[in-house]
Design a protein around this motif. Structure first.
Motif, PDB file in Angstrom:
ATOM      1  N   GLN A 125     -11.261  63.182  41.196  1.00  9.57           N
ATOM      2  CA  GLN A 125     -10.667  61.929  40.723  1.00  9.57           C
ATOM      3  C   GLN A 125     -10.872  61.745  39.220  1.00  9.57           C
ATOM      4  OE1 GLN A 125     -12.419  58.903  43.184  1.00  9.57           O
ATOM      5  NE2 GLN A 125     -11.213  59.467  44.989  1.00  9.57           N
ATOM      6  N   TRP A 126     -12.076  62.047  38.743  1.00  7.48           N
ATOM      7  CA  TRP A 126     -12.368  61.900  37.317  1.00  7.48           C
ATOM      8  C   TRP A 126     -11.513  62.867  36.500  1.00  7.48           C
ATOM      9  CZ3 TRP A 126     -13.550  58.886  33.699  1.00  7.48           C
ATOM     10  CH2 TRP A 126     -13.970  59.342  32.450  1.00  7.48           C
ATOM     11  N   THR A 127     -11.405  64.096  36.963  1.00  7.10           N
ATOM     12  CA  THR A 127     -10.587  65.085  36.261  1.00  7.10           C
ATOM     13  C   THR A 127      -9.137  64.626  36.211  1.00  7.10           C
ATOM     14  OG1 THR A 127     -12.073  66.861  36.958  1.00  7.10           O
ATOM     15  CG2 THR A 127      -9.863  67.505  36.232  1.00  7.10           C
ATOM     16  N   GLN A 128      -8.636  64.120  37.316  1.00 11.15           N
ATOM     17  CA  GLN A 128      -7.253  63.643  37.348  1.00 11.15           C
ATOM     18  C   GLN A 128      -7.058  62.472  36.379  1.00 11.15           C
ATOM     19  OE1 GLN A 128      -4.944  65.398  38.969  1.00 11.15           O
ATOM     20  NE2 GLN A 128      -3.507  64.098  37.870  1.00 11.15           N
ATOM     21  N   LYS A 129      -8.034  61.591  36.329  1.00 14.58           N
ATOM     22  CA  LYS A 129      -7.954  60.451  35.403  1.00 14.58           C
ATOM     23  C   LYS A 129      -7.919  60.937  33.953  1.00 14.58           C
ATOM     24  CE  LYS A 129      -9.799  56.103  35.736  1.00 14.58           C
ATOM     25  NZ  LYS A 129     -10.846  55.154  36.072  1.00 14.58           N
ATOM     26  N   LEU A 130      -8.769  61.923  33.623  1.00 14.34           N
ATOM     27  CA  LEU A 130      -8.773  62.488  32.280  1.00 14.34           C
ATOM     28  C   LEU A 130      -7.437  63.148  31.946  1.00 14.34           C
ATOM     29  CD1 LEU A 130     -12.310  64.146  32.204  1.00 14.34           C
ATOM     30  CD2 LEU A 130     -11.540  62.263  30.751  1.00 14.34           C
ATOM     31  N   LEU A 131      -6.931  63.941  32.875  1.00 16.50           N
ATOM     32  CA  LEU A 131      -5.667  64.627  32.649  1.00 16.50           C
ATOM     33  C   LEU A 131      -4.527  63.638  32.419  1.00 16.50           C
ATOM     34  CD1 LEU A 131      -5.981  67.458  35.323  1.00 16.50           C
ATOM     35  CD2 LEU A 131      -6.152  67.715  32.839  1.00 16.50           C
ATOM     36  N   GLU A 132      -4.507  62.586  33.212  1.00 15.27           N
ATOM     37  CA  GLU A 132      -3.474  61.560  33.040  1.00 15.27           C
ATOM     38  C   GLU A 132      -3.614  60.850  31.693  1.00 15.27           C
ATOM     39  OE1 GLU A 132      -3.794  59.098  36.516  1.00 15.27           O
ATOM     40  OE2 GLU A 132      -3.037  60.691  37.824  1.00 15.27           O
ATOM     41  N   ALA A 133      -4.842  60.542  31.306  1.00 16.78           N
ATOM     42  CA  ALA A 133      -5.072  59.848  30.036  1.00 16.78           C
ATOM     43  C   ALA A 133      -4.623  60.696  28.851  1.00 16.78           C
ATOM     44  CB  ALA A 133      -6.546  59.477  29.897  1.00 16.78           C
ATOM     45  N   GLU A 189      -2.282  62.856  29.046  1.00 14.46           N
ATOM     46  CA  GLU A 189      -0.876  63.177  29.331  1.00 14.46           C
ATOM     47  C   GLU A 189      -0.668  64.664  29.585  1.00 14.46           C
ATOM     48  OE1 GLU A 189       1.542  61.363  26.265  1.00 14.46           O
ATOM     49  OE2 GLU A 189       0.799  59.361  26.775  1.00 14.46           O
ATOM     50  N   ILE A 190      -1.593  65.246  30.338  1.00 16.16           N
ATOM     51  CA  ILE A 190      -1.473  66.642  30.744  1.00 16.16           C
ATOM     52  C   ILE A 190      -1.742  66.768  32.252  1.00 16.16           C
ATOM     53  CG2 ILE A 190      -1.954  67.712  28.507  1.00 16.16           C
ATOM     54  CD1 ILE A 190      -4.884  67.984  29.348  1.00 16.16           C
ATOM     55  N   ALA A 191      -1.280  65.788  33.005  1.00 15.46           N
ATOM     56  CA  ALA A 191      -1.573  65.713  34.431  1.00 15.46           C
ATOM     57  C   ALA A 191      -0.984  66.858  35.236  1.00 15.46           C
ATOM     58  CB  ALA A 191      -1.094  64.375  34.996  1.00 15.46           C
ATOM     59  N   ASP A 192      -0.059  67.611  34.664  1.00 15.39           N
ATOM     60  CA  ASP A 192       0.562  68.712  35.408  1.00 15.39           C
ATOM     61  C   ASP A 192      -0.274  69.995  35.348  1.00 15.39           C
ATOM     62  OD1 ASP A 192       1.110  68.859  32.666  1.00 15.39           O
ATOM     63  OD2 ASP A 192       2.933  70.038  32.989  1.00 15.39           O
ATOM     64  N   ILE A 193      -1.412  69.962  34.685  1.00 13.96           N
ATOM     65  CA  ILE A 193      -2.287  71.134  34.574  1.00 13.96           C
ATOM     66  C   ILE A 193      -3.295  71.122  35.713  1.00 13.96           C
ATOM     67  CG2 ILE A 193      -4.102  72.198  33.173  1.00 13.96           C
ATOM     68  CD1 ILE A 193      -2.593  71.280  30.715  1.00 13.96           C
ATOM     69  N   GLU A 194      -3.525  72.293  36.282  1.00 14.59           N
ATOM     70  CA  GLU A 194      -4.518  72.414  37.348  1.00 14.59           C
ATOM     71  C   GLU A 194      -5.826  72.923  36.758  1.00 14.59           C
ATOM     72  OE1 GLU A 194      -5.045  74.866  41.468  1.00 14.59           O
ATOM     73  OE2 GLU A 194      -3.049  74.135  40.950  1.00 14.59           O
ATOM     74  N   VAL A 195      -6.899  72.219  37.007  1.00 16.83           N
ATOM     75  CA  VAL A 195      -8.215  72.592  36.490  1.00 16.83           C
ATOM     76  C   VAL A 195      -9.075  73.106  37.638  1.00 16.83           C
ATOM     77  CG1 VAL A 195     -10.313  71.736  35.368  1.00 16.83           C
ATOM     78  CG2 VAL A 195      -8.072  70.867  34.660  1.00 16.83           C
ATOM     79  N   ASP A 196      -9.653  74.285  37.453  1.00 13.54           N
ATOM     80  CA  ASP A 196     -10.580  74.845  38.431  1.00 13.54           C
ATOM     81  C   ASP A 196     -11.961  74.256  38.121  1.00 13.54           C
ATOM     82  OD1 ASP A 196     -12.311  76.328  40.026  1.00 13.54           O
ATOM     83  OD2 ASP A 196     -11.248  78.214  39.670  1.00 13.54           O
ATOM     84  N   ILE A 197     -12.237  73.133  38.725  1.00 17.02           N
ATOM     85  CA  ILE A 197     -13.471  72.393  38.444  1.00 17.02           C
ATOM     86  C   ILE A 197     -14.708  73.248  38.700  1.00 17.02           C
ATOM     87  CG2 ILE A 197     -14.887  70.409  39.147  1.00 17.02           C
ATOM     88  CD1 ILE A 197     -12.198  68.943  39.706  1.00 17.02           C
ATOM     89  N   HIS A 198     -14.705  73.991  39.781  1.00 14.77           N
ATOM     90  CA  HIS A 198     -15.882  74.799  40.110  1.00 14.77           C
ATOM     91  C   HIS A 198     -16.107  75.909  39.086  1.00 14.77           C
ATOM     92  CE1 HIS A 198     -16.739  72.670  43.780  1.00 14.77           C
ATOM     93  NE2 HIS A 198     -15.460  72.745  44.093  1.00 14.77           N
ATOM     94  N   ALA A 226     -10.193  76.753  23.173  1.00 14.21           N
ATOM     95  CA  ALA A 226      -9.617  78.094  23.028  1.00 14.21           C
ATOM     96  C   ALA A 226      -8.454  78.294  24.001  1.00 14.21           C
ATOM     97  CB  ALA A 226     -10.688  79.157  23.255  1.00 14.21           C
ATOM     98  N   ALA A 227      -8.629  77.845  25.229  1.00 13.21           N
ATOM     99  CA  ALA A 227      -7.557  77.974  26.216  1.00 13.21           C
ATOM    100  C   ALA A 227      -6.331  77.172  25.793  1.00 13.21           C
ATOM    101  CB  ALA A 227      -8.047  77.514  27.593  1.00 13.21           C
ATOM    102  N   GLY A 228      -6.559  75.962  25.308  1.00 16.63           N
ATOM    103  CA  GLY A 228      -5.455  75.123  24.859  1.00 16.63           C
ATOM    104  C   GLY A 228      -4.704  75.726  23.691  1.00 16.63           C
TER     105      GLY A 228
END
Length: 109
Positions: free
Chosen positions: A10-18, A20-29, A57-59
């Motif tokens: 949920q926190w990751t999704q909130k950050l991504l939305e804030a 404006e990159i919500a379409d990116i998938e983050v491998d949290i683990h 670097a990834a960005g």
């Protein structure tokens, strides 16, 4: 109470939305694993620094077209994990090379 995985998702999704990159998938683990390796291989504060620099670097790689977002993230996390593990090995080698009973000299002196 929600478990940590749900809260982190949920926190990751909130950050991504804030950002404006919500379409990116983050491998949290994978990110947490790299942070753990850095924290235990270097020093604890290296964890957030390592993940920040790997993300930057990834960005940059994805933004410049060098790699897709997924490939850039995977490569950056792998590089960060490899560097942190190598740092731990260097520190172990340095500690092994100090003679028992020899006085230690602080870095920079």
């Amino acid at each position: 109470m929600e478990n940590h995985d749900e809260l982190l998702q949920q926190w990751t999704q909130k950050l991504l939305e804030a950002f404006e990159i919500a379409d990116i998938e983050v491998d949290i683990h994978a990110v947490l694993k790299v942070a753990g390796v850095a924290a235990h291989s270097v020093v604890r504060p290296a964890a957030p620094l390592t993940t920040f620099v790997a993300g930057l670097a990834a960005g940059l790689a994805a933004g410049s077209g060098q790699a897709s977002e997924a490939v850039a993230m995977k490569a950056a996390l792998a590089m960060a994990r490899q560097l942190a593990a190598a740092q731990a090995a260097e520190q172990d080698d340095a500690a092994d090379s100090v003679e028992p009973g020899a006085p230690s000299v602080p870095a920079g002196q």
